[in-house]
Write a protein that holds these residues in place. Structure first.
Motif, short mmCIF file in Angstrom:
data_model
loop_
_atom_site.label_atom_id
_atom_site.label_comp_id
_atom_site.label_asym_id
_atom_site.label_seq_id
_atom_site.Cartn_x
_atom_site.Cartn_y
_atom_site.Cartn_z
N TYR A 52 1.01 -1.19 0.01
CA TYR A 52 -0.11 -0.14 -0.05
C TYR A 52 0.94 1.31 0.10
CZ TYR A 52 -3.75 3.33 1.63
OH TYR A 52 -4.34 4.37 1.74
N VAL A 53 0.87 2.08 -1.14
CA VAL A 53 1.69 3.35 -1.24
C VAL A 53 0.75 4.75 -1.31
CG1 VAL A 53 3.38 4.36 -2.66
CG2 VAL A 53 3.31 1.85 -2.59
N THR A 54 1.22 5.56 -0.27
CA THR A 54 0.29 6.83 -0.61
C THR A 54 1.05 7.90 -0.81
OG1 THR A 54 0.73 7.08 1.98
CG2 THR A 54 -1.18 5.84 1.46
N LEU A 55 2.29 8.26 -0.07
CA LEU A 55 3.06 9.19 -0.59
C LEU A 55 2.79 10.57 0.14
CD1 LEU A 55 4.12 8.60 -4.42
CD2 LEU A 55 5.35 7.82 -2.34
N ASP A 56 1.65 10.46 1.01
CA ASP A 56 1.41 11.70 1.55
C ASP A 56 2.26 11.95 2.92
OD1 ASP A 56 0.41 9.54 3.17
OD2 ASP A 56 -1.47 10.25 3.34
N TYR A 57 3.46 11.78 2.99
CA TYR A 57 4.17 12.18 4.16
C TYR A 57 5.25 12.68 3.69
CZ TYR A 57 4.93 7.25 2.44
OH TYR A 57 5.21 6.32 1.62
N LYS A 101 2.21 -9.19 -4.20
CA LYS A 101 1.47 -9.94 -5.63
C LYS A 101 1.21 -8.48 -6.28
CE LYS A 101 1.19 -13.72 -4.00
NZ LYS A 101 2.28 -14.90 -4.57
N GLY A 102 1.34 -7.39 -5.77
CA GLY A 102 1.08 -6.16 -6.61
C GLY A 102 1.08 -4.82 -5.69
N ILE A 103 0.97 -3.85 -6.26
CA ILE A 103 0.87 -2.25 -5.36
C ILE A 103 -0.48 -1.68 -5.47
CG2 ILE A 103 1.76 0.01 -5.44
CD1 ILE A 103 4.48 -1.14 -5.84
N SER A 130 8.11 -7.06 -13.31
CA SER A 130 8.11 -8.46 -12.56
C SER A 130 6.63 -9.08 -12.91
CB SER A 130 7.99 -8.16 -11.01
OG SER A 130 6.97 -7.49 -10.75
N GLY A 131 5.90 -8.45 -13.59
CA GLY A 131 4.59 -9.25 -14.03
C GLY A 131 3.47 -8.70 -12.92
N LYS A 132 3.64 -8.33 -11.80
CA LYS A 132 3.03 -8.08 -10.61
C LYS A 132 2.21 -6.60 -11.24
CE LYS A 132 6.14 -9.81 -7.43
NZ LYS A 132 6.73 -9.60 -5.73
N PHE A 133 0.93 -6.45 -10.54
CA PHE A 133 0.07 -5.35 -10.97
C PHE A 133 0.27 -4.11 -9.91
CE2 PHE A 133 -2.23 -7.72 -7.67
CZ PHE A 133 -2.73 -6.79 -6.81
N VAL A 134 -0.14 -3.14 -10.85
CA VAL A 134 -0.21 -1.98 -9.99
C VAL A 134 -1.47 -1.22 -10.44
CG1 VAL A 134 0.74 0.62 -9.62
CG2 VAL A 134 2.41 -1.54 -10.24
N VAL A 135 -2.44 -0.82 -9.24
CA VAL A 135 -3.67 -0.42 -9.49
C VAL A 135 -3.71 1.00 -8.61
CG1 VAL A 135 -4.70 -2.39 -10.02
CG2 VAL A 135 -4.66 -1.61 -7.75
N ALA A 136 -4.27 1.95 -9.18
CA ALA A 136 -4.12 3.33 -8.42
C ALA A 136 -5.71 3.58 -8.17
CB ALA A 136 -3.72 4.42 -9.20
N TYR A 137 -5.77 4.46 -7.11
CA TYR A 137 -7.40 4.73 -6.53
C TYR A 137 -7.04 6.12 -5.59
CZ TYR A 137 -11.91 5.24 -4.62
OH TYR A 137 -13.12 5.61 -4.23
N SER A 138 -8.07 6.99 -6.06
CA SER A 138 -8.17 8.11 -4.95
C SER A 138 -9.29 8.97 -5.24
CB SER A 138 -6.91 9.07 -5.49
OG SER A 138 -6.84 10.07 -4.76
N VAL A 289 0.11 -4.49 3.34
CA VAL A 289 1.09 -3.94 4.26
C VAL A 289 1.59 -2.47 3.62
CG1 VAL A 289 3.21 -5.06 2.87
CG2 VAL A 289 3.47 -4.15 5.30
N SER A 290 1.68 -1.37 4.38
CA SER A 290 2.05 -0.32 3.89
C SER A 290 3.41 0.15 3.66
CB SER A 290 1.61 1.06 5.35
OG SER A 290 2.28 1.88 4.79
N LEU A 291 3.76 0.94 2.64
CA LEU A 291 5.02 1.06 2.37
C LEU A 291 6.04 1.67 3.69
CD1 LEU A 291 7.07 1.23 -0.08
CD2 LEU A 291 6.62 3.52 -0.31
N LEU A 292 5.21 2.35 4.63
CA LEU A 292 5.80 3.04 5.74
C LEU A 292 6.41 1.81 6.58
CD1 LEU A 292 3.52 5.75 6.52
CD2 LEU A 292 5.96 5.98 6.08
N ASP A 293 5.63 0.56 6.49
CA ASP A 293 5.91 -0.43 7.63
C ASP A 293 6.81 -1.59 6.88
OD1 ASP A 293 4.36 1.16 9.49
OD2 ASP A 293 2.72 0.00 8.71
N TYR A 294 6.78 -1.68 5.70
CA TYR A 294 7.39 -2.81 4.85
C TYR A 294 8.88 -2.74 5.04
CZ TYR A 294 8.91 -5.75 1.13
OH TYR A 294 9.43 -6.70 0.10
N THR A 295 9.30 -3.99 5.60
CA THR A 295 10.77 -4.20 5.87
C THR A 295 11.33 -5.17 4.69
OG1 THR A 295 10.44 -3.76 8.08
CG2 THR A 295 12.52 -4.80 7.41
#
Length: 588
Positions: A52-57, A101-103, A130-138, A289-295
């Motif tokens: 889960y990627v937001t970029l609002d920080y 599996k995707g973003i 990589s063949g994994k998906f990326v979907v955007a919603y806002s 998992v949030s990008l902020l928390d992903y390790t």
């Protein structure tokens, strides 16, 4: 006696506040540690999840420890920061992570410059390979948010949402009339037709030269953005420009009709579709998992040499500087250490700076030149590497910039305030002095204008610094001084323009620069190490200065005003001759 008790009470109150804050921090740290007991970083990521990627920080050049972040201290519990370095490395790690599996990209407000945003967008493009998906919603796409979202396989928008697409703009705040009312005269000496850093103090609007350069680099940046969106959305650049010029996207329906978005959905519908795509149960939470928390998983130690990435971000200042500035003494010392460290086989100087002190810039540039004689040193430019930022880069083996990087601005100025009108006429304050020589009070009397002779002396010094600056660039870039002067004059270029004129070698981000440094050092197996070293949060707290603590606290609640406060502080501390980018440029 009354004063004595007042100071004692103030001291006791101050100590009490500090104790309360430290206690809250300690409790938060202990709580955080307890919460982590019995759980590993690996188990934090579900086996079949989206990132889960937001970029609002807040997105600085690299992550640094903030012990106040995430603690339940009243007023300071929502601070979130993730460095660009970690954003890029985590997206790269997710590409190879079988659990991801995707973003799921959910951008709205994006707090980062265009060059940095381009690197994030490129990282998402690489993830898709990589063949994994990326979907955007806002529910609301700002222009920066849509630029990064346009990389997605599918873009969705809320039925009552909006998508902003109207072209780029940049503005400058002019202070002359306000300074006139206060009785403050800004006395300026400069070299460079386009050296417009001083214009806000002298004019009420842009000079023709400044308007020309701003229009030029804004259009260069805009063309690149349109080209990127055209490539991923399969819409011609001319069509994109037409839509923006006529403001044709005014609703979610317009966005879908113009093929900027692929569909209209409510948030619950978006989450349901993601659960189905992942094969998750409908009544369960979306496995994410949030990008902020992903390790990312720890990589194996390399048996090869080190490539040092030295981060130089912020204003260039004399002396040691603070954590968010480039101190001439501190960074020259870091370069000396890296030059003498046999484990370090090459250096990448990551520059994200609008410039600053000419003296500090020259001190750092000297160490770059000396390092070049011992081992490869490559420069990677971020959002800005202009004026002093370019000064410290010019002597490197090679220079990489993003297409949108603002660079160049090869020019010099000095700014001397005359406060006579404010002090004498507005406040009734008068200063008298005695001296032993005609120039004993040169730059030392704020309540009088410069004499013609004094101005001539300062002008000669500014021209001397400019000649030195031009000479360093000519030497580093293999040009004649006349050629550098024709490209200089304080003019700002984008990275793509600078490459065309020979001021930049290649367009690419930090990773490209690292690969180039490895190639120059003939390394096939290496470890990348970041400098200056980052302290752990507890040590960082104990060693924190008053300025650093204020910065941590300022990040929460007042963050939107921070850039304006920093601009005012920059003006106040800009003593001496400056090699600085013209004002603060915010692209909208």
């Amino acid at each position: 006696m009354r004063s004595f008790f007042k100071y004692v009470l103030a001291t006791i109150t101050g100590i009490g506040i500090v104790v309360v804050i430290l206690f809250a921090i300690l409790v938060g740290m202990i709580t955080s540690a307890i919460n982590q007991v019995g759980s590993s970083k690996e188990s934090a990521v579900p086996s079949n999840a989206v990132l889960y990627v937001t970029l609002d920080y807040n997105i600085p050049e690299r992550s640094s420890p903030n012990p106040l972040e995430g603690l339940n201290v009243p007023g300071y519990g929502e601070m979130k920061t993730l460095g660009l370095n970690d954003i890029l490395s985590r997206i790269a790690a997710a590409k190879a992570d079988s659990r991801i599996k995707g973003i799921y990209l959910n951008p709205r407000q994006v707090n980062v410059g265009m060059a940095s945003l381009k690197q994030i967008r490129d990282a998402l493009l690489d993830f898709k390979e990589s063949g994994k998906f990326v979907v955007a919603y806002s529910d609301m796409y700002t222009q920066k948010a849509y630029y990064v979202a346009s990389v997605a396989d599918s873009v969705f928008i809320h039925p009552e949402g909006a998508l902003e697409f109207k072209g780029l703009s940049a503005s400058v705040t002019f202070l002359k009339e306000a300074l006139d009312k206060l009785g403050v005269e800004m006395q300026v000496v400069k070299v460079g037709t386009y050296k417009s850093a001083v214009e806000p103090f002298l004019l009420n609007e842009m000079s023709p030269a400044n308007r020309e350069q701003m229009s030029s680099y804004l259009e260069s940046m805009y063309e690149g953005i349109l080209s990127d969106i055209a490539g991923t959305r399969n819409i011609a650049s001319d069509t994109l420009r037409y839509v923006a010029d006529n403001y044709l996207i005014r609703s979610a329906e317009d966005a879908v009709h113009r093929k900027f978005a692929d569909g209209i959905r409510y948030k619950d519908e978006m989450l349901t579709s993601l659960r189905k795509r992942l094969g998750a149960e409908e009544r369960r939470e979306l496995p994410a998992v949030s990008l902020l928390d992903y390790t990312e998983a720890n990589s194996a130690e390399s048996s090869g040499g080190r490539i040092a990435v030295l981060y130089a971000a912020g204003d260039i200042v004399d002396g040691e500087g603070a954590e968010n500035t480039i101190g001439g003494d501190r960074f020259s010392r870091e370069l000396r250490r890296l030059r003498r460290d046999d484990r370090v086989k090459a250096v990448v100087l990551r520059v994200n700076s609008p410039g600053g002190s000419a003296l500090a810039s020259d001190i750092i540039a000297r160490e770059v030149e000396l390092t070049k004689k011992v081992k490869p040193i490559v420069v990677s430019m971020g959002d800005y590497a202009a004026s002093g930022g370019y000064y410290i880069a010019a002597l490197a083996d090679s220079i990489f910039a993003e297409r949108e990087t603002l660079t160049g601005s090869i020019g010099v100025f000095g700014l001397i305030p005359n406060l006579q009108g404010l002090l004498n006429n507005k406040l009734g304050i008068h200063i008298d002095e005695v001296k032993t020589g005609r120039f004993s009070d040169l730059l030392g009397s704020p309540d009088r204008p410069l004499t013609a002779e004094e101005r001539a002396i300062i002008q000669m010094e500014v021209e001397r610094v400019y000649k030195t600056f031009v000479g360093k660039v000519a030497k580093g870039r293999g040009m004649t001084a006349a050629r550098v002067d024709s490209l200089g004059q304080g003019r700002v270029w984008t990275g793509s323009q600078a490459q065309a004129y020979g001021l930049v070698d290649e367009i690419g981000g930090l990773q490209r620069a690292i690969q180039s440094a490895a190639s120059k050092a003939k390394l096939s197996n290496y470890k990348v190490v970041s400098y200056p070293s980052v302290k752990d949060p507890f040590s960082s707290l104990l060693g924190a200065s008053k300025e650093k603590i204020k910065m941590w606290m300022f990040d929460d609640g007042l963050a939107e005003y921070r850039s304006y406060i920093e601009q005012l502080r920059t003006v106040v501390r800009s003593s001496g001759i400056q090699t600085r980018l013209p004002y603060t440029v915010e692209i909208r």
